[in-house]
Design a protein around this motif. Sequence first.
Motif, PDB file in Angstrom:
ATOM      1  N   SER A 109     -59.929  12.981 -32.632  1.00 14.31           N
ATOM      2  CA  SER A 109     -60.937  13.256 -31.598  1.00 14.31           C
ATOM      3  C   SER A 109     -60.430  12.914 -30.191  1.00 14.31           C
ATOM      4  O   SER A 109     -60.710  13.648 -29.230  1.00 14.31           O
ATOM      5  CB  SER A 109     -62.234  12.513 -31.894  1.00 14.31           C
ATOM      6  OG  SER A 109     -61.982  11.131 -31.938  1.00 14.31           O
TER       7      SER A 109
ATOM      8  N   THR B 287     -56.026  17.181 -38.997  1.00 13.94           N
ATOM      9  CA  THR B 287     -56.743  15.997 -39.500  1.00 13.94           C
ATOM     10  C   THR B 287     -56.270  15.652 -40.909  1.00 13.94           C
ATOM     11  O   THR B 287     -56.312  14.495 -41.326  1.00 13.94           O
ATOM     12  CB  THR B 287     -58.266  16.265 -39.514  1.00 13.94           C
ATOM     13  OG1 THR B 287     -58.634  16.770 -38.243  1.00 13.94           O
ATOM     14  CG2 THR B 287     -59.066  15.010 -39.796  1.00 13.94           C
TER      15      THR B 287
ATOM     16  N   GLU C  66     -59.694  30.416 -42.110  1.00  8.26           N
ATOM     17  CA  GLU C  66     -59.424  30.789 -40.713  1.00  8.26           C
ATOM     18  C   GLU C  66     -60.212  32.048 -40.341  1.00  8.26           C
ATOM     19  O   GLU C  66     -60.782  32.143 -39.251  1.00  8.26           O
ATOM     20  CB  GLU C  66     -57.921  31.024 -40.516  1.00  8.26           C
ATOM     21  CG  GLU C  66     -57.557  31.207 -39.060  1.00  8.26           C
ATOM     22  CD  GLU C  66     -56.125  31.689 -38.864  1.00  8.26           C
ATOM     23  OE1 GLU C  66     -55.370  31.747 -39.857  1.00  8.26           O
ATOM     24  OE2 GLU C  66     -55.768  32.008 -37.725  1.00  8.26           O
TER      25      GLU C  66
ATOM     26  N   SER D  30     -64.586  28.277 -28.824  1.00  3.92           N
ATOM     27  CA  SER D  30     -63.963  27.892 -30.086  1.00  3.92           C
ATOM     28  C   SER D  30     -63.655  26.396 -30.170  1.00  3.92           C
ATOM     29  O   SER D  30     -63.181  25.921 -31.192  1.00  3.92           O
ATOM     30  CB  SER D  30     -62.675  28.696 -30.284  1.00  3.92           C
ATOM     31  OG  SER D  30     -61.766  28.367 -29.260  1.00  3.92           O
TER      32      SER D  30
ATOM     33  N   LEU E 196     -55.428  22.644 -34.724  1.00  4.44           N
ATOM     34  CA  LEU E 196     -55.663  21.229 -34.388  1.00  4.44           C
ATOM     35  C   LEU E 196     -56.610  20.595 -35.399  1.00  4.44           C
ATOM     36  O   LEU E 196     -56.437  19.443 -35.791  1.00  4.44           O
ATOM     37  CB  LEU E 196     -56.249  21.106 -32.970  1.00  4.44           C
ATOM     38  CG  LEU E 196     -55.312  21.535 -31.836  1.00  4.44           C
ATOM     39  CD1 LEU E 196     -56.033  21.484 -30.499  1.00  4.44           C
ATOM     40  CD2 LEU E 196     -54.079  20.639 -31.800  1.00  4.44           C
ATOM     41  N   GLY E 197     -57.605  21.377 -35.838  1.00  2.57           N
ATOM     42  CA  GLY E 197     -58.562  20.867 -36.820  1.00  2.57           C
ATOM     43  C   GLY E 197     -57.883  20.489 -38.127  1.00  2.57           C
ATOM     44  O   GLY E 197     -58.114  19.401 -38.674  1.00  2.57           O
TER      45      GLY E 197
ATOM     46  N   LYS F  74     -56.942  17.256 -24.846  1.00  6.17           N
ATOM     47  CA  LYS F  74     -56.614  18.694 -24.845  1.00  6.17           C
ATOM     48  C   LYS F  74     -57.605  19.476 -23.962  1.00  6.17           C
ATOM     49  O   LYS F  74     -57.218  20.315 -23.151  1.00  6.17           O
ATOM     50  CB  LYS F  74     -56.661  19.214 -26.290  1.00  6.17           C
ATOM     51  CG  LYS F  74     -56.313  20.650 -26.483  1.00  6.17           C
ATOM     52  CD  LYS F  74     -57.405  21.636 -26.798  1.00  6.17           C
ATOM     53  CE  LYS F  74     -58.573  21.346 -27.577  1.00  6.17           C
ATOM     54  NZ  LYS F  74     -59.586  22.344 -27.744  1.00  6.17           N
TER      55      LYS F  74
ATOM     56  N   SER G  10     -62.388  18.824 -38.400  1.00  3.38           N
ATOM     57  CA  SER G  10     -61.995  17.415 -38.446  1.00  3.38           C
ATOM     58  C   SER G  10     -63.094  16.565 -39.101  1.00  3.38           C
ATOM     59  O   SER G  10     -62.816  15.752 -39.992  1.00  3.38           O
ATOM     60  CB  SER G  10     -61.724  16.936 -37.014  1.00  3.38           C
ATOM     61  OG  SER G  10     -61.439  15.587 -37.019  1.00  3.38           O
TER      62      SER G  10
ATOM     63  N   ASN H  27     -57.472  25.972 -32.041  1.00  2.00           N
ATOM     64  CA  ASN H  27     -58.461  24.972 -32.454  1.00  2.00           C
ATOM     65  C   ASN H  27     -58.495  24.802 -33.972  1.00  2.00           C
ATOM     66  O   ASN H  27     -58.732  23.707 -34.472  1.00  2.00           O
ATOM     67  CB  ASN H  27     -59.842  25.338 -31.909  1.00  2.00           C
ATOM     68  CG  ASN H  27     -59.925  25.022 -30.428  1.00  2.00           C
ATOM     69  OD1 ASN H  27     -59.683  23.903 -30.018  1.00  2.00           O
ATOM     70  ND2 ASN H  27     -60.219  26.014 -29.615  1.00  2.00           N
ATOM     71  N   TYR H  28     -58.237  25.885 -34.681  1.00  2.00           N
ATOM     72  CA  TYR H  28     -58.159  25.794 -36.141  1.00  2.00           C
ATOM     73  C   TYR H  28     -56.952  24.934 -36.530  1.00  2.00           C
ATOM     74  O   TYR H  28     -57.048  24.046 -37.385  1.00  2.00           O
ATOM     75  CB  TYR H  28     -58.040  27.201 -36.738  1.00  2.00           C
ATOM     76  CG  TYR H  28     -57.950  27.207 -38.240  1.00  2.00           C
ATOM     77  CD1 TYR H  28     -59.090  26.975 -39.013  1.00  2.00           C
ATOM     78  CD2 TYR H  28     -56.744  27.430 -38.892  1.00  2.00           C
ATOM     79  CE1 TYR H  28     -59.011  26.949 -40.397  1.00  2.00           C
ATOM     80  CE2 TYR H  28     -56.660  27.414 -40.271  1.00  2.00           C
ATOM     81  CZ  TYR H  28     -57.796  27.178 -41.016  1.00  2.00           C
ATOM     82  OH  TYR H  28     -57.723  27.152 -42.380  1.00  2.00           O
TER      83      TYR H  28
ATOM     84  N   SER I 188     -62.336  22.883 -34.054  1.00  2.00           N
ATOM     85  CA  SER I 188     -61.483  21.748 -34.437  1.00  2.00           C
ATOM     86  C   SER I 188     -62.334  20.524 -34.775  1.00  2.00           C
ATOM     87  O   SER I 188     -62.042  19.809 -35.746  1.00  2.00           O
ATOM     88  CB  SER I 188     -60.481  21.427 -33.332  1.00  2.00           C
ATOM     89  OG  SER I 188     -61.075  21.558 -32.076  1.00  2.00           O
TER      90      SER I 188
ATOM     91  N   LEU J 298     -58.280  15.642 -29.043  1.00  2.00           N
ATOM     92  CA  LEU J 298     -59.038  16.860 -28.710  1.00  2.00           C
ATOM     93  C   LEU J 298     -59.643  16.770 -27.309  1.00  2.00           C
ATOM     94  O   LEU J 298     -59.681  17.758 -26.572  1.00  2.00           O
ATOM     95  CB  LEU J 298     -60.152  17.101 -29.735  1.00  2.00           C
ATOM     96  CG  LEU J 298     -59.701  17.512 -31.141  1.00  2.00           C
ATOM     97  CD1 LEU J 298     -60.900  17.738 -32.046  1.00  2.00           C
ATOM     98  CD2 LEU J 298     -58.840  18.774 -31.100  1.00  2.00           C
TER      99      LEU J 298
END
Lengths: 267, 262
Positions: free
Chosen positions: A178, A171, A104, A77, A167-168, A184, A85, A164-165, A81, A181
């Motif tokens: 980036s 943006t 999502e 996954s 974090l994306g 992370k 992003s 990840n969604y 993100s 990420l």
Amino acid sequence: MREMRKYREIMHVYIKSQLAWRADVVFNMLFTVAKILFAWLLWGMVFRERNTVADFTFHGMLSYYIVSSFLSQLEMSGGISGEISARIRNGTFSNYMVMPVSIEGYFAAMEVGVVLFYLCFDLLAAMVWIFVFRIQFLFARSAVVLGCALLMTVLGLFFMVQLNYFLGILTLKYEEISTFLMIKDNLVSLVTGTIVPLALFPEGVVGVMRLLPFYYVTYLPSMLFTGRCAEEAVRGLVVLGLWCVLMQWAIVVTWRKYRVKYDGVGV
Amino acid sequence: MKYYRVWKALLKIRFQNLMMFRLGFWGPFFVDGSLFLVQLAVFDAIYANVDRIGSWGRGEMILYIGTFSLINAVNMVVYFFGVNGITSKIKSGEMDLYLTKPVSPLFRLTFERMNPGSLPLLVFSICIIGYGVRAAGISVSAGRVLGYLFFLGIMILLYYEMEVLIRSVAFYLVSNARMEQLEEAGLELCMNLPGIAFYGIYKFVFYCILPYGIMATLPVQSLIGEMSWGTAAFGIAVVCAFSGLTALVWRNGMRHYNSASS
């Protein structure tokens, strides 16, 4: 029911699209050997002078690496993100916003499709490495523990999609994520126990990690599958479940607050 | 002298360019810094349970991580971002622009995207090395330090050559994505595993074919006094062999280059 059909369709599309990149499948399988080779050489040298390390025997340790490598390979996954992003930054995130499905949900269905496709190939690779490295593979015998481990794996994969969604969509506020990420990714490889089993860390550190969701994404399922830490199974499911709820709440709040910042022309 | 002036101009342009994105300026430092901190944490956890891995104790391993970090830091500061673009420039035909310039295309590609934001990585790596020397209790003599610096220098050169070599494959093949994947896997493995762990076929692969296994191992061995004359000669021979190979592949590649149709 009609809603579910949409997500099933997304899943099918992603299963089919994997077939377009057959070389990727083969090379992904081959490169799973890197982690096993690391474990084989490092622990081979350590176990030459002793029989156990943190209650692991040599074959117990390699069994752990086989399972954790298999599970970490399934966790794909990370691209979500990056995709969100990039789309927000170049203004094409609108493509997702106009779809008649939850964004999502779309990414979750995509992840299910990709995971289902790679599942059998990664399983095959794991079996090949067990054979090639002549590992006396240890496996849990209790059906309950295996059931918990399976459920925890699914929840863990779902949590990583959520993370990840989340974090994306950050943006929308921070524009450039980036670097964050990449950091992370480095940290997640440590705290999920894919480099070394978390049991090697001091008890205090492990205690803190038990409060975090990452402990239950790869490490605990790997331990459960190899017949260890059975007493943590139920508690693990509860903690991970709570983290999923918390993360969903964070996603909803963040989306509501920052969605209006997206103007569809790129930043 | 001409090349020095070009280098200075490239550095100035790059600095101006980087300062436009101030947060991204320090990005590589934070990313690679976190990578090596994770490695330190991993080996700290391992050494909490074992005394030695092969002949190396905790101090030697910290020294190894610091040395790999230093090689990587030089790579990030000086040439990584430039060399990394070779593949796309060959594929898109952008290499044409480099051929028309009055300097060597490889020189310009190497130095056009230097990254001063990674400079703290050098300091960070030197701190790890200092800590490793102290933890290992090594008695450092001038001879050993010189040996270390010599092997460090030639291993930085080898690292550079491997990067150029792998990306030069794009001159001959439609895609070299697999080669880059192989490079990534080899590097990841050898960053976590010192060369002393390899034996048999693995030693041959990671010492001679993808020589990431010797990159930080030989400098450390020279500093801790574990290096034989044979190993030293082998290390120098590998670097010479890869220098020749890289020059050959790059020169032939440039002849093979057919602008955008490559």
